[in-house]
Design an enzyme around this catalytic site. Structure first.
Site, mmCIF file in Angstrom:
data_model
loop_
_atom_site.group_PDB
_atom_site.id
_atom_site.type_symbol
_atom_site.label_atom_id
_atom_site.label_comp_id
_atom_site.label_asym_id
_atom_site.label_seq_id
_atom_site.Cartn_x
_atom_site.Cartn_y
_atom_site.Cartn_z
ATOM 1 C CG HIS A 200 -65.413 -34.283 11.812
ATOM 2 N ND1 HIS A 200 -65.564 -33.131 11.082
ATOM 3 C CD2 HIS A 200 -64.095 -34.422 12.021
ATOM 4 C CE1 HIS A 200 -64.373 -32.599 10.875
ATOM 5 N NE2 HIS A 200 -63.469 -33.360 11.428
ATOM 6 N NE ARG A 343 -48.567 -38.623 4.526
ATOM 7 C CZ ARG A 343 -49.535 -39.484 4.228
ATOM 8 N NH1 ARG A 343 -49.232 -40.734 3.919
ATOM 9 N NH2 ARG A 343 -50.795 -39.134 4.267
ATOM 10 C CD GLU A 442 -47.438 -43.255 -0.382
ATOM 11 O OE1 GLU A 442 -48.441 -43.746 0.151
ATOM 12 O OE2 GLU A 442 -47.115 -42.059 -0.244
ATOM 13 C CG ASN A 465 -53.557 -47.521 3.377
ATOM 14 O OD1 ASN A 465 -53.491 -48.675 3.794
ATOM 15 N ND2 ASN A 465 -53.708 -46.486 4.174
ATOM 16 C CG ASP A 466 -51.590 -44.298 -1.865
ATOM 17 O OD1 ASP A 466 -52.598 -44.327 -2.596
ATOM 18 O OD2 ASP A 466 -51.366 -43.385 -1.060
ATOM 19 N NE ARG A 476 -56.159 -45.038 -0.292
ATOM 20 C CZ ARG A 476 -55.250 -44.408 0.437
ATOM 21 N NH1 ARG A 476 -54.029 -44.191 -0.065
ATOM 22 N NH2 ARG A 476 -55.492 -44.010 1.640
ATOM 23 C CB CYS A 513 -47.366 -46.034 8.291
ATOM 24 S SG CYS A 513 -47.101 -45.274 6.687
#
Ligand code: PEP
Ligand code: MG
Length: 593
Positions: A200, A343, A442, A465-466, A476, A513
């Site tokens: 955060h 998603r 992915e 990413n995956d 990753r 994405c």
């Protein structure tokens, strides 16, 4: 000179995680003063008094947070982040934390010792979480724990808001509450020992436009007050005691960066079209509803990926249908007619949905994750699908299923979705019956059968990413194998090409994405591969748009044909860099800023 610190030589370079871009140069204000915890055993007769002291610290922490909340709610640019303080207030009610500490006190440990033990147990739980974002929610528990320990040990709150002169804040860690209290006219930037990209504090630093580097491990033990420091929030580089030469170099870089950022503003309202007039929508990736503001600030065309797992975090019960419906509608309202790709839950295991009793997994990345979890927990899945369908009457929704690995899986999802549509029809509840259905590509199997999957859905969204992790068998999040995590590996280029070809042959949409989409150096290659749209961290949109407006799809295709003949990622990256430097020297001839 601070005792115990070795002299730092000129130009000492450190590398951390750049979480908020920009260059800051200035003198250090070291705000670290960590509570020293005395863990000791107590007599049975002291238990009541320690329990009382602990409860008092919880009440006092609550008062402090309420006070900060009041102050923050008067600042319009921070109001959207109030939920973070609410999260901290909720943590103060957390049974594991509060009851766990009381249990330790009853086992004859003093209050601060008991709390430290419980915080240690909670940290260990978080460390075992695979997902980076979820893992970093640990920092919220740490922030609350730190607040309680300060109260218990009598160490006063750090006065971050009262830093009077312009300086660079250096701290072991900064809580979101502290970050919110920073005065932007005084805090030039900040660096911390702890922290990660999606904490955060990092999110807030970006909101406040304060350059920041976190995760430096031991910077607080190296710097002293008023030491000169340079921080580069884009690359994560921090330079202690810069030499005159380095100082000049970074001053120039800072000017170039500030100029570049201003210059990008020119592109804000221009369409993202290539020179051969192909419109490539650049959309934003969204983790929390308040990030829609960023997406709009950078003129992203709607939301290409809304990671709904963020709605389920840090709570004892998953959000019900109504809460989800309201949350989705709020995002759609803010998106003002642009499409929002929602998603479905991409979560592994039951860690954050405690009313479900699933077992720990030895290999969670390949376990009951994402769509597998949803199909296993059909009741939860149906609640989410009903909420998404209902929200589709409030704006332009596209639905996206994560981590699909076979045709049967997407058919199972569609069957459940259609059943819910029938249910809604019976109940007379409105929804968009033309809602586009997409899947994340992915997994290697999804790539290999992309042409089969393409007949089942309206669009693909490639999660690099995956995809990279599963294709190259590289975790990753594991820094020891990070050198193998390579978006330009010839296997990845072929995988992307196969996916785009399958989508284009079937006449369906294809988006990317993963983080790769936001890398402006790859924009020409991605268009050449055949992607129709790119979805990214909204802050990357202006840079990618600037590149896209100066290249053509045709040139991209020619470049891809050349790249597909190469054998190593080194060869691939050399050609891409050379090509982009030649085409756009103003952007790529300089070292990255
Ligand atoms: C991806 O895997 O590239 C992706 C966008 O999904 P996430 O990062 O949420 O797993
Ligand atoms: Mg993914």
């Amino acid at each position: 000179m601070v005792l115990g610190k070795t002299k730092i030589s000129e130009d000492t370079y450190l590398i951390g995680i750049g979480v908020s871009p920009g260059i800051a140069i200035g003198a250090v204000s070291l705000v670290d003063q960590r509570p020293l915890v005395d863990q000791s055993l107590i007599e049975a007769t002291e238990v009541e008094a320690e329990l009382f002291r602990f409860q008092q610290s919880v009440d006092r922490a609550r008062e402090q947070l309420e006070k900060i909340k009041q102050a923050v709610s008067k600042q319009p640019h921070l109001r959207e982040h109030l939920y973070i303080l609410d999260t901290h207030l909720l943590i103060l009610d957390d049974e594991m934390l509060v009851e766990g500490t009381k249990k330790e006190i009853r086992a004859l440990v003093n209050a601060e010792g008991a709390l430290t033990r419980v915080l240690g147990q909670l940290r260990a739980l978080f460390d075992n979480i695979d997902d980076e974002y979820l893992r970093e929610r640990r920092s919220d528990v740490d922030a609350v724990g730190d607040r309680l320990l300060r109260i218990l040990t009598g160490v006063s709150e750090r006065a971050i808001g009262k830093i009077g002169s312009k300086s660079l804040v250096v701290a072991h860690d900064l809580s979101p509450a502290e970050t919110m209290q920073m005065d932007r006219s005084c805090v030039l930037g900040f660096i911390t020992d702890k922290g990660g990209r999606t904490s955060h504090t990092a999110i807030l630093a970006r909101s406040l436009d304060i350059p920041a580097v976190v995760g430096l491990e031991s910077v607080t033990s190296m710097v002293s007050n008023r030491m000169s420091v340079i921080i580069d929030g884009t690359s994560g580089v921090v330079i202690l005691n810069p030499s005159e030469e380095t100082f000049k170099e970074y001053l120039e870089r800072k000017q170039a960066y500030d100029y570049f950022e201003q210059d990008l503003e020119k592109y804000r309202d221009l369409p993202s079209i290539t020179t051969d007039q192909i419109h490539i929508p650049l959309r934003g990736n969204l983790e929390i509803a308040s990030d829609v503001v960023h997406a709009k600030k950078h003129a992203a065309e709607g939301i290409g990926l809304y990671r709904t797992e963020f709605l389920y975090l840090g709570r004892s019960q998953p959000p019900d249908e109504e809460e989800q419906y309201q949350a989705y509608c709020e995002i759609l309202k803010q998106a003002e007619g642009e499409s929002v790709t929602i998603r479905t839950l991409d979560i592994g295991g039951d860690k954050f949905v405690p009313d479900l009793n699933l077992e720990d997994e030895a290999n969670p990345a390949m376990g009951l994750r994402a769509i597998r979890f949803s199909l296993h927990e059909e009741r939860l899945f149906k609640i989410q699908l009903r909420a998404i369908l209902r929200a589709s009457s409030c704006g332009r929704v596209r639905i996206l299923f994560p981590m699909i690995s076979g045709v049967a899986e997407i058919r199972a999802c569609k069957k459940i979705l259609y059943d819910i549509q029938t249910q809604l029809d019976h109940e007379g509840i409105r929804y968009d019956s033309d809602l586009a259905i997409g899947i994340m590509i992915e997994t290697p199997s999804a790539v290999m059968i992309a042409s089969l999957l393409a007949t089942e859905v309206d669009f693909f969204s490639v999660g690099t990413n995956d995809l990279i992790q599963y294709f190259l068998a590289v975790d990753r999040g594991n820094e020891h194998v990070a050198y193998l995590y390579d978006p330009l590996h010839p296997a990845i280029l072929r995988a992307l090409k196969m996916t785009c070809d399958a989508a284009n042959e079937a006449g369906i949409g294809v988006c990317i994405c993963g983080e790769m989409a936001g890398e402006s150096l790859y924009a020409l290659v991605l268009v050449g591969l055949g992607f129709h749209e790119l979805s990214m961290n909204p802050a990357c949109v202006p840079r990618v748009k600037r590149v896209l407006r100066q290249v053509s799809k045709q040139d991209g295709e020619a470049l891809v044909n050349q790249l597909l003949l190469l054998s190593t990622s080194k060869e691939v990256s050399t050609i891409i860099e050379k090509e982009m430097r030649n085409r756009l020297p103003a952007i790529f001839a300089q070292p990255p800023i």
